[in-house]
Write a protein that holds these residues in place. Structure first.
Motif, PDB file in Angstrom:
ATOM      1  N   THR A 192      -9.479  -3.713  -4.025  1.00 19.20           N
ATOM      2  CA  THR A 192      -9.346  -4.812  -3.060  1.00 19.20           C
ATOM      3  C   THR A 192      -8.026  -4.705  -2.305  1.00 19.20           C
ATOM      4  OG1 THR A 192     -10.746  -6.214  -4.450  1.00 19.20           O
ATOM      5  CG2 THR A 192      -9.406  -7.324  -2.784  1.00 19.20           C
ATOM      6  N   PHE A 193      -6.929  -4.452  -3.012  1.00 17.98           N
ATOM      7  CA  PHE A 193      -5.636  -4.283  -2.356  1.00 17.98           C
ATOM      8  C   PHE A 193      -5.679  -3.109  -1.378  1.00 17.98           C
ATOM      9  CE2 PHE A 193      -3.236  -5.892  -6.380  1.00 17.98           C
ATOM     10  CZ  PHE A 193      -3.531  -7.205  -6.066  1.00 17.98           C
ATOM     11  N   GLY A 194      -6.174  -1.975  -1.850  1.00 14.69           N
ATOM     12  CA  GLY A 194      -6.193  -0.773  -1.013  1.00 14.69           C
ATOM     13  C   GLY A 194      -7.034  -0.945   0.237  1.00 14.69           C
ATOM     14  N   HIS A 195      -8.199  -1.529   0.077  1.00 16.61           N
ATOM     15  CA  HIS A 195      -9.066  -1.726   1.246  1.00 16.61           C
ATOM     16  C   HIS A 195      -8.440  -2.723   2.219  1.00 16.61           C
ATOM     17  CE1 HIS A 195     -12.581  -2.182   3.753  1.00 16.61           C
ATOM     18  NE2 HIS A 195     -13.138  -1.160   3.110  1.00 16.61           N
ATOM     19  N   ALA A 196      -7.842  -3.791   1.686  1.00 14.31           N
ATOM     20  CA  ALA A 196      -7.200  -4.780   2.554  1.00 14.31           C
ATOM     21  C   ALA A 196      -6.011  -4.163   3.293  1.00 14.31           C
ATOM     22  CB  ALA A 196      -6.762  -6.000   1.747  1.00 14.31           C
ATOM     23  N   GLN A 197      -5.215  -3.354   2.600  1.00 13.01           N
ATOM     24  CA  GLN A 197      -4.083  -2.697   3.256  1.00 13.01           C
ATOM     25  C   GLN A 197      -4.572  -1.751   4.352  1.00 13.01           C
ATOM     26  OE1 GLN A 197      -2.345  -1.364  -0.526  1.00 13.01           O
ATOM     27  NE2 GLN A 197      -0.425  -2.323   0.100  1.00 13.01           N
ATOM     28  N   SER A 198      -5.589  -0.980   4.061  1.00 13.88           N
ATOM     29  CA  SER A 198      -6.143  -0.062   5.052  1.00 13.88           C
ATOM     30  C   SER A 198      -6.708  -0.823   6.249  1.00 13.88           C
ATOM     31  CB  SER A 198      -7.242   0.794   4.402  1.00 13.88           C
ATOM     32  OG  SER A 198      -7.830   1.646   5.348  1.00 13.88           O
ATOM     33  N   THR A 199      -7.402  -1.911   5.979  1.00 21.28           N
ATOM     34  CA  THR A 199      -7.967  -2.733   7.050  1.00 21.28           C
ATOM     35  C   THR A 199      -6.858  -3.319   7.919  1.00 21.28           C
ATOM     36  OG1 THR A 199      -9.945  -3.251   5.756  1.00 21.28           O
ATOM     37  CG2 THR A 199      -9.383  -4.775   7.549  1.00 21.28           C
ATOM     38  N   GLN A 200      -5.810  -3.867   7.279  1.00 18.36           N
ATOM     39  CA  GLN A 200      -4.715  -4.432   8.065  1.00 18.36           C
ATOM     40  C   GLN A 200      -4.037  -3.370   8.921  1.00 18.36           C
ATOM     41  OE1 GLN A 200      -2.281  -6.872   5.283  1.00 18.36           O
ATOM     42  NE2 GLN A 200      -2.998  -8.598   6.504  1.00 18.36           N
ATOM     43  N   THR A 201      -3.816  -2.201   8.356  1.00 18.19           N
ATOM     44  CA  THR A 201      -3.195  -1.119   9.123  1.00 18.19           C
ATOM     45  C   THR A 201      -4.073  -0.741  10.306  1.00 18.19           C
ATOM     46  OG1 THR A 201      -2.071  -0.278   7.157  1.00 18.19           O
ATOM     47  CG2 THR A 201      -2.363   1.266   9.001  1.00 18.19           C
ATOM     48  N   HIS A 202      -5.370  -0.613  10.070  1.00 19.81           N
ATOM     49  CA  HIS A 202      -6.305  -0.253  11.136  1.00 19.81           C
ATOM     50  C   HIS A 202      -6.325  -1.308  12.242  1.00 19.81           C
ATOM     51  CE1 HIS A 202      -9.878   1.705  12.834  1.00 19.81           C
ATOM     52  NE2 HIS A 202     -10.240   0.472  13.133  1.00 19.81           N
ATOM     53  N   LEU A 203      -6.426  -2.572  11.853  1.00 18.07           N
ATOM     54  CA  LEU A 203      -6.493  -3.649  12.845  1.00 18.07           C
ATOM     55  C   LEU A 203      -5.186  -3.778  13.629  1.00 18.07           C
ATOM     56  CD1 LEU A 203      -8.480  -6.329  10.804  1.00 18.07           C
ATOM     57  CD2 LEU A 203      -9.334  -4.842  12.637  1.00 18.07           C
ATOM     58  N   GLN A 204      -4.042  -3.595  12.953  1.00 21.58           N
ATOM     59  CA  GLN A 204      -2.762  -3.653  13.652  1.00 21.58           C
ATOM     60  C   GLN A 204      -2.618  -2.486  14.616  1.00 21.58           C
ATOM     61  OE1 GLN A 204       0.127  -3.926  10.467  1.00 21.58           O
ATOM     62  NE2 GLN A 204      -0.393  -6.063  10.036  1.00 21.58           N
ATOM     63  N   ALA A 205      -3.031  -1.298  14.204  1.00 20.21           N
ATOM     64  CA  ALA A 205      -2.968  -0.128  15.091  1.00 20.21           C
ATOM     65  C   ALA A 205      -3.878  -0.325  16.292  1.00 20.21           C
ATOM     66  CB  ALA A 205      -3.343   1.131  14.322  1.00 20.21           C
ATOM     67  N   ALA A 206      -5.058  -0.862  16.066  1.00 20.56           N
ATOM     68  CA  ALA A 206      -5.993  -1.108  17.170  1.00 20.56           C
ATOM     69  C   ALA A 206      -5.413  -2.136  18.140  1.00 20.56           C
ATOM     70  CB  ALA A 206      -7.341  -1.580  16.635  1.00 20.56           C
ATOM     71  N   ALA A 207      -4.790  -3.184  17.598  1.00 18.01           N
ATOM     72  CA  ALA A 207      -4.207  -4.225  18.451  1.00 18.01           C
ATOM     73  C   ALA A 207      -3.065  -3.683  19.303  1.00 18.01           C
ATOM     74  CB  ALA A 207      -3.715  -5.393  17.599  1.00 18.01           C
ATOM     75  N   LEU A 208      -2.372  -2.669  18.792  1.00 17.61           N
ATOM     76  CA  LEU A 208      -1.269  -2.056  19.533  1.00 17.61           C
ATOM     77  C   LEU A 208      -1.740  -0.949  20.462  1.00 17.61           C
ATOM     78  CD1 LEU A 208       1.366  -1.867  16.663  1.00 17.61           C
ATOM     79  CD2 LEU A 208       1.391  -3.413  18.632  1.00 17.61           C
ATOM     80  N   GLY A 209      -3.050  -0.670  20.457  1.00 19.28           N
ATOM     81  CA  GLY A 209      -3.587   0.388  21.303  1.00 19.28           C
ATOM     82  C   GLY A 209      -3.344   1.783  20.759  1.00 19.28           C
ATOM     83  N   ALA A 210      -3.030   1.885  19.489  1.00 23.70           N
ATOM     84  CA  ALA A 210      -2.729   3.179  18.885  1.00 23.70           C
ATOM     85  C   ALA A 210      -3.986   3.969  18.523  1.00 23.70           C
ATOM     86  CB  ALA A 210      -1.859   2.993  17.643  1.00 23.70           C
ATOM     87  N   LEU A 211      -5.159   3.375  18.621  1.00 26.97           N
ATOM     88  CA  LEU A 211      -6.415   4.054  18.291  1.00 26.97           C
ATOM     89  C   LEU A 211      -7.224   4.266  19.568  1.00 26.97           C
ATOM     90  CD1 LEU A 211      -7.450   2.055  15.093  1.00 26.97           C
ATOM     91  CD2 LEU A 211      -6.218   4.208  15.215  1.00 26.97           C
ATOM     92  N   VAL A 212      -6.701   5.070  20.457  1.00 23.83           N
ATOM     93  CA  VAL A 212      -7.347   5.224  21.757  1.00 23.83           C
ATOM     94  C   VAL A 212      -7.866   6.627  22.013  1.00 23.83           C
ATOM     95  CG1 VAL A 212      -6.054   3.358  22.821  1.00 23.83           C
ATOM     96  CG2 VAL A 212      -5.121   5.661  22.873  1.00 23.83           C
ATOM     97  N   ASP A 213      -7.767   7.532  21.052  1.00 23.82           N
ATOM     98  CA  ASP A 213      -8.240   8.896  21.250  1.00 23.82           C
ATOM     99  C   ASP A 213      -9.758   8.878  21.426  1.00 23.82           C
ATOM    100  OD1 ASP A 213      -8.790  11.587  21.261  1.00 23.82           O
ATOM    101  OD2 ASP A 213      -8.225  11.926  19.176  1.00 23.82           O
ATOM    102  N   PRO A 214     -10.266   9.241  22.619  1.00 27.64           N
ATOM    103  CA  PRO A 214     -11.708   9.179  22.849  1.00 27.64           C
ATOM    104  C   PRO A 214     -12.496  10.134  21.958  1.00 27.64           C
ATOM    105  CG  PRO A 214     -10.565  10.052  24.788  1.00 27.64           C
ATOM    106  CD  PRO A 214      -9.522   9.690  23.775  1.00 27.64           C
ATOM    107  N   GLY A 215     -11.847  11.178  21.439  1.00 26.35           N
ATOM    108  CA  GLY A 215     -12.547  12.109  20.556  1.00 26.35           C
ATOM    109  C   GLY A 215     -12.703  11.599  19.141  1.00 26.35           C
ATOM    110  N   SER A 216     -11.944  10.556  18.801  1.00 23.22           N
ATOM    111  CA  SER A 216     -12.042  10.020  17.438  1.00 23.22           C
ATOM    112  C   SER A 216     -12.955   8.810  17.436  1.00 23.22           C
ATOM    113  CB  SER A 216     -10.649   9.628  16.930  1.00 23.22           C
ATOM    114  OG  SER A 216     -10.163   8.526  17.642  1.00 23.22           O
TER     115      SER A 216
END
Length: 181
Positions: free
Chosen positions: A130-154
């Motif tokens: 639960t901790f690991g998944h929540a940490q991964s989710t928070q990191t993913h959502l924060q990166a997305a909010a900052l526009g850090a997940l914009v590689d069209p190939g990914s």
């Protein structure tokens, strides 16, 4: 005006929300409360204790521990879902709670409740997942909010509902394994 321990914890959570865990220093908490850093030590002996109190506040209502209604008796799945939701509701909440648990800062009432439902080893496994998944989710959502997940190939940033479903599928796998023991 004198601050109470509750004021210090609330101030620390406001700093956490604004600065994230890395920026949540005793100096910043003191500035948030408009006091000298030494004034905080009348309430908490050190930052680790404050971190534990912040973690307690984040998960305070999980599983009826803070007085709210508890998940059905025997429902470790619902407890883990509720715990993850509580951590995700606070910026870096998963990091705060996981760190407090890793360093065994204070007693974990959530872990005690899970241990009653799934045994000590099962509770630890469920918490770590639960901790690991929540940490991964928070990191993913924060990166997305900052526009850090914009590689069209990914892969595109995951929809929060997809992340929730992924968590629940993994939780079901673990619970099935625990049930098979």
């Amino acid at each position: 005006m004198r601050n109470t321990l509750a004021d210090v914890v609330a101030g620390a959570l406001r700093v956490l929300d604004a600065q994230g865990l890395e920026g949540c220093s005793m100096r910043r908490v003191a500035a948030e409360l408009d006091v000298q850093p030494s004034a905080l030590y009348h309430h908490v002996p050190d930052k680790q204790t404050l971190l534990a109190l912040m973690a307690d506040e984040i998960v305070g209502g999980v599983g009826g521990i803070g007085g709210e209604s508890a998940p059905e008796a025997g429902d470790a799945r619902a407890l883990c879902i509720e715990l993850r939701r509580a951590m995700l509701a606070v910026r870096d909440g998963a990091d705060v709670v996981a760190t407090a648990a890793a360093f065994r800062l204070g007693a974990s009432r959530v872990e005690d409740r899970l241990a009653a439902l799934a045994g000590a080893d099962g509770a630890r496994t469920l918490l770590l997942y639960t901790f690991g998944h929540a940490q991964s989710t928070q990191t993913h959502l924060q990166a997305a909010a900052l526009g850090a997940l914009v590689d069209p190939g990914s892969a595109a940033p995951a929809d929060p509902a997809d992340l929730d479903a992924s968590f629940e599928r993994g939780l079901d796998i673990i619970l099935a394994g625990l049930g098979a023991r």
